[in-house]
Design a protein around this motif. Structure first.
Motif, PDB file in Angstrom:
ATOM      1  N   TRP A 163       0.860  -1.191   0.000  1.00 26.58           N
ATOM      2  CA  TRP A 163       0.000   0.000   0.000  1.00 26.58           C
ATOM      3  C   TRP A 163       0.888   1.230   0.000  1.00 26.58           C
ATOM      4  CZ3 TRP A 163      -0.403   4.041   3.507  1.00 26.58           C
ATOM      5  CH2 TRP A 163      -1.563   4.832   3.455  1.00 26.58           C
ATOM      6  N   SER A 164       0.479   2.270  -0.720  1.00 23.98           N
ATOM      7  CA  SER A 164       1.295   3.477  -0.775  1.00 23.98           C
ATOM      8  C   SER A 164       0.424   4.724  -0.831  1.00 23.98           C
ATOM      9  CB  SER A 164       2.215   3.441  -1.999  1.00 23.98           C
ATOM     10  OG  SER A 164       3.069   4.568  -2.018  1.00 23.98           O
ATOM     11  N   ARG A 165       0.979   5.807  -0.262  1.00 30.36           N
ATOM     12  CA  ARG A 165       0.322   7.113  -0.296  1.00 30.36           C
ATOM     13  C   ARG A 165       1.353   8.162  -0.671  1.00 30.36           C
ATOM     14  NH1 ARG A 165      -0.680   8.347   5.149  1.00 30.36           N
ATOM     15  NH2 ARG A 165       1.049   9.827   5.157  1.00 30.36           N
TER      16      ARG A 165
ATOM     17  N   ASP B 155       1.958  12.313  -0.908  1.00 30.87           N
ATOM     18  CA  ASP B 155       1.454  13.614  -0.472  1.00 30.87           C
ATOM     19  C   ASP B 155       2.135  14.730  -1.255  1.00 30.87           C
ATOM     20  OD1 ASP B 155      -0.160  12.432   1.457  1.00 30.87           O
ATOM     21  OD2 ASP B 155       1.453  12.453   2.947  1.00 30.87           O
TER      22      ASP B 155
ATOM     23  N   ASN C 193      -3.080  14.835   0.569  1.00 37.09           N
ATOM     24  CA  ASN C 193      -3.015  13.419   0.191  1.00 37.09           C
ATOM     25  C   ASN C 193      -3.496  13.284  -1.246  1.00 37.09           C
ATOM     26  OD1 ASN C 193      -4.787  10.388   1.152  1.00 37.09           O
ATOM     27  ND2 ASN C 193      -2.841  10.662   0.124  1.00 37.09           N
TER      28      ASN C 193
ATOM     29  N   ARG D  50      -3.140   7.383  -3.865  1.00 42.44           N
ATOM     30  CA  ARG D  50      -2.996   6.134  -3.120  1.00 42.44           C
ATOM     31  C   ARG D  50      -2.911   4.977  -4.111  1.00 42.44           C
ATOM     32  NH1 ARG D  50      -6.778   6.236   2.347  1.00 42.44           N
ATOM     33  NH2 ARG D  50      -5.912   8.164   3.205  1.00 42.44           N
TER      34      ARG D  50
ATOM     35  N   LYS E 210      -6.620  11.414  -6.119  1.00 44.84           N
ATOM     36  CA  LYS E 210      -7.687  12.004  -5.328  1.00 44.84           C
ATOM     37  C   LYS E 210      -7.985  13.447  -5.733  1.00 44.84           C
ATOM     38  CE  LYS E 210      -8.094  10.827  -1.060  1.00 44.84           C
ATOM     39  NZ  LYS E 210      -7.889  10.655   0.405  1.00 44.84           N
TER      40      LYS E 210
ATOM     41  N   THR F 163      -4.485   0.346   6.165  1.00 43.46           N
ATOM     42  CA  THR F 163      -4.219   0.655   4.749  1.00 43.46           C
ATOM     43  C   THR F 163      -5.538   0.919   4.027  1.00 43.46           C
ATOM     44  OG1 THR F 163      -4.226  -1.719   4.233  1.00 43.46           O
ATOM     45  CG2 THR F 163      -2.094  -0.676   4.689  1.00 43.46           C
TER      46      THR F 163
ATOM     47  N   TYR G 223      -8.226   1.884   1.438  1.00 36.65           N
ATOM     48  CA  TYR G 223      -8.267   2.111  -0.009  1.00 36.65           C
ATOM     49  C   TYR G 223      -9.675   1.796  -0.509  1.00 36.65           C
ATOM     50  CZ  TYR G 223      -7.251   2.141  -4.963  1.00 36.65           C
ATOM     51  OH  TYR G 223      -7.252   2.451  -6.306  1.00 36.65           O
TER      52      TYR G 223
END
Length: 296
Positions: free
Chosen positions: A113-115, A117, A122, A125, A138, A282, A284
């Motif tokens: 999982w990755s985010r 910024d 944010n 994702r 997003k 995580t 999503y």
């Protein structure tokens, strides 16, 4: 440059086509379809086991390294972990604003999982599982849902699946060269493992030949992987540096650099600033109002 970008500029420069490759490349340093690989399988079934495609080409006799078995154990066997959270800063040549802040979380064999910024927003994702790749923008309210063919096309290769992602992204050896087609040489940088002849990798729809070279330090840390397509100018080079021993005896690279050359070109540098082996949530989920983007 980082703090002087307003939201209007953000909208122009941070779009789906730009950040998706960046996000996937990021995950690529830390990680499906089942891939059928031509060659000989050994006990390490998670890696690509590769045989000699040119049987008349003599193989290494093993005399250039005193203990081949000890060498292979050191490059293939590592302390295990269940979960890993990584804080990173990412710089890429196709992103106008960098570095970007990223959080990457891995549950071994299950998910990545990755985010990402941007200006404390944010922006993106992603979720990668053995079944495929999901990612959403997003800000622009777009998302993708794809298999690993997208990643293979992006990198100009044909061997990326979930498990090889985990190995490649953590600096683990993801090719298993057979004794018949591997040469180990002790050099000033440590140990060089290379294929003697071209390596044939066969997947569902594609067959390609590669020349493979892997450099290890005197401590058996992987420092460079180089793959060259035998029939084109396509190549991929990955370098790992500043390896750091964690409290649980797991070693991880603090800096990772990927260079793609040939019909496609790209370069990305990932600086890992913090490692944490605790579990984390995580989340999503894609809102129904988001538009699906078909990646070609």
């Amino acid at each position: 440059m980082w703090f002087g970008v307003n939201i209007a500029t953000f909208y122009q420069i941070f779009n789906m086509k730009k950040w998706i490759p960046l996000l996937i490349f990021t995950i690529l340093i830390y990680s499906c379809k089942a891939r059928k690989v031509a060659g000989e399988l050994n006990q390490n079934t998670d890696s690509l086991a590769i045989g000699n495609t040119e049987p008349n080409n003599p193989a290494d006799d093993g005399k250039n390294v005193a203990d081949r078995l000890d060498f292979y154990q050191r490059i293939y066997i590592h302390p295990e972990f269940t979960s890993l959270k990584i804080n990173s800063k990412i710089t890429a040549d196709n992103i106008r604003v960098s570095p970007l802040d990223a959080v990457i979380y891995i549950e071994t064999d299950k998910k990545i999982w990755s985010r990402i910024d941007f200006l404390f927003f944010n922006a993106a994702r992603a979720m990668i599982t053995p079944e495929g790749i999901k990612a959403m923008d997003k800000y622009n309210k777009n998302y993708i849902d794809s298999d690993f063919d997208y990643l293979n096309n992006l990198l100009n290769v044909n061997f990326i699946d979930y498990k090889n992602l985990e190995k490649l992204l953590l600096g683990r050896t993801f090719f298993t060269l057979s004794n018949r087609n591997a040469r180990i040489v002790k050099n000033s940088d440590g140990y060089l493992l290379e294929s003697i002849s071209n390596i044939k990798i066969l997947t569902e729809n594609i067959e390609r030949d590669y020349k493979i070279t892997m450099q290890y330090s005197d401590d058996f840390d992987l420092t460079k992987v180089y793959l060259k397509d035998a029939k084109s100018n396509d190549s991929m080079e990955i370098t790992y540096s500043d390896w750091e021993l964690q409290p649980n005896n797991v070693k991880l690279p603090k800096n990772v650099k990927i260079i793609i050359k040939g019909s496609k070109s790209s370069q990305i540098l990932i600086e890992n600033t913090k490692f944490d082996f605790s579990r984390m949530d995580t989340p999503y989920s894609v809102p129904s109002s988001y538009k699906k983007i078909e990646i070609k």
